[in-house]
Design a protein around this motif. Sequence first.
Motif, PDB file in Angstrom:
ATOM      1  N   THR A  12       0.824  -1.196   0.000  1.00 44.15           N
ATOM      2  CA  THR A  12       0.000   0.000   0.000  1.00 44.15           C
ATOM      3  C   THR A  12       0.865   1.256   0.000  1.00 44.15           C
ATOM      4  O   THR A  12       0.559   2.226  -0.699  1.00 44.15           O
ATOM      5  CB  THR A  12      -0.954  -0.014   1.217  1.00 44.15           C
ATOM      6  OG1 THR A  12      -1.757  -1.195   1.146  1.00 44.15           O
ATOM      7  CG2 THR A  12      -1.851   1.206   1.250  1.00 44.15           C
ATOM      8  N   ALA A  13       1.963   1.243   0.749  1.00 43.51           N
ATOM      9  CA  ALA A  13       2.887   2.385   0.764  1.00 43.51           C
ATOM     10  C   ALA A  13       3.531   2.571  -0.608  1.00 43.51           C
ATOM     11  O   ALA A  13       3.643   3.699  -1.103  1.00 43.51           O
ATOM     12  CB  ALA A  13       3.955   2.187   1.838  1.00 43.51           C
ATOM     13  N   LEU A  14       3.945   1.489  -1.228  1.00 38.73           N
ATOM     14  CA  LEU A  14       4.577   1.589  -2.547  1.00 38.73           C
ATOM     15  C   LEU A  14       3.582   2.041  -3.614  1.00 38.73           C
ATOM     16  O   LEU A  14       3.937   2.797  -4.525  1.00 38.73           O
ATOM     17  CB  LEU A  14       5.230   0.265  -2.922  1.00 38.73           C
ATOM     18  CG  LEU A  14       6.464  -0.090  -2.083  1.00 38.73           C
ATOM     19  CD1 LEU A  14       6.856  -1.543  -2.290  1.00 38.73           C
ATOM     20  CD2 LEU A  14       7.618   0.850  -2.388  1.00 38.73           C
ATOM     21  N   ILE A  15       2.338   1.622  -3.492  1.00 37.89           N
ATOM     22  CA  ILE A  15       1.312   2.099  -4.419  1.00 37.89           C
ATOM     23  C   ILE A  15       1.080   3.592  -4.213  1.00 37.89           C
ATOM     24  O   ILE A  15       0.913   4.339  -5.191  1.00 37.89           O
ATOM     25  CB  ILE A  15       0.008   1.282  -4.270  1.00 37.89           C
ATOM     26  CG1 ILE A  15       0.203  -0.113  -4.854  1.00 37.89           C
ATOM     27  CG2 ILE A  15      -1.168   1.987  -4.952  1.00 37.89           C
ATOM     28  CD1 ILE A  15      -0.957  -1.064  -4.633  1.00 37.89           C
ATOM     29  N   LEU A  16       1.109   4.057  -2.983  1.00 35.37           N
ATOM     30  CA  LEU A  16       0.988   5.495  -2.730  1.00 35.37           C
ATOM     31  C   LEU A  16       2.103   6.253  -3.443  1.00 35.37           C
ATOM     32  O   LEU A  16       1.857   7.275  -4.094  1.00 35.37           O
ATOM     33  CB  LEU A  16       1.018   5.781  -1.222  1.00 35.37           C
ATOM     34  CG  LEU A  16       1.059   7.254  -0.811  1.00 35.37           C
ATOM     35  CD1 LEU A  16      -0.141   8.018  -1.352  1.00 35.37           C
ATOM     36  CD2 LEU A  16       1.147   7.369   0.696  1.00 35.37           C
TER      37      LEU A  16
END
Length: 108
Positions: free
Chosen positions: A74-78
């Motif tokens: 989720t952090a990398l998608i952000l």
Amino acid sequence: MTDPWEILNSLANKLNSLSTAPREQALLGQALKLSEETGEVAEAVIGALGMNPRKGHSHDWDDVRAEACDAAVTALILIARTGADPRDLFESHLQYLHNRSLTREATA
């Protein structure tokens, strides 16, 4: 598609294409999703340690690891949704952290 970074960028592009919110609101939603995922990590740790008297040992360490993966993705998608290349940024930041750890004592 098997390259993890291609998959990550594909997921980010899919979320961007499905979003009807203005860009800043979509990014806010993604950041809030990250906060939700970190809460799930905490819940899994509490469950793995049996720290909730009402629920007991409701999770195990595999659950913790799975939730941590969800938070990381989720952090990398952000990062991808902000327009940056998540692979380049992650690798650069990881190198920065490594270099910093060599020059002073770790605090965490």
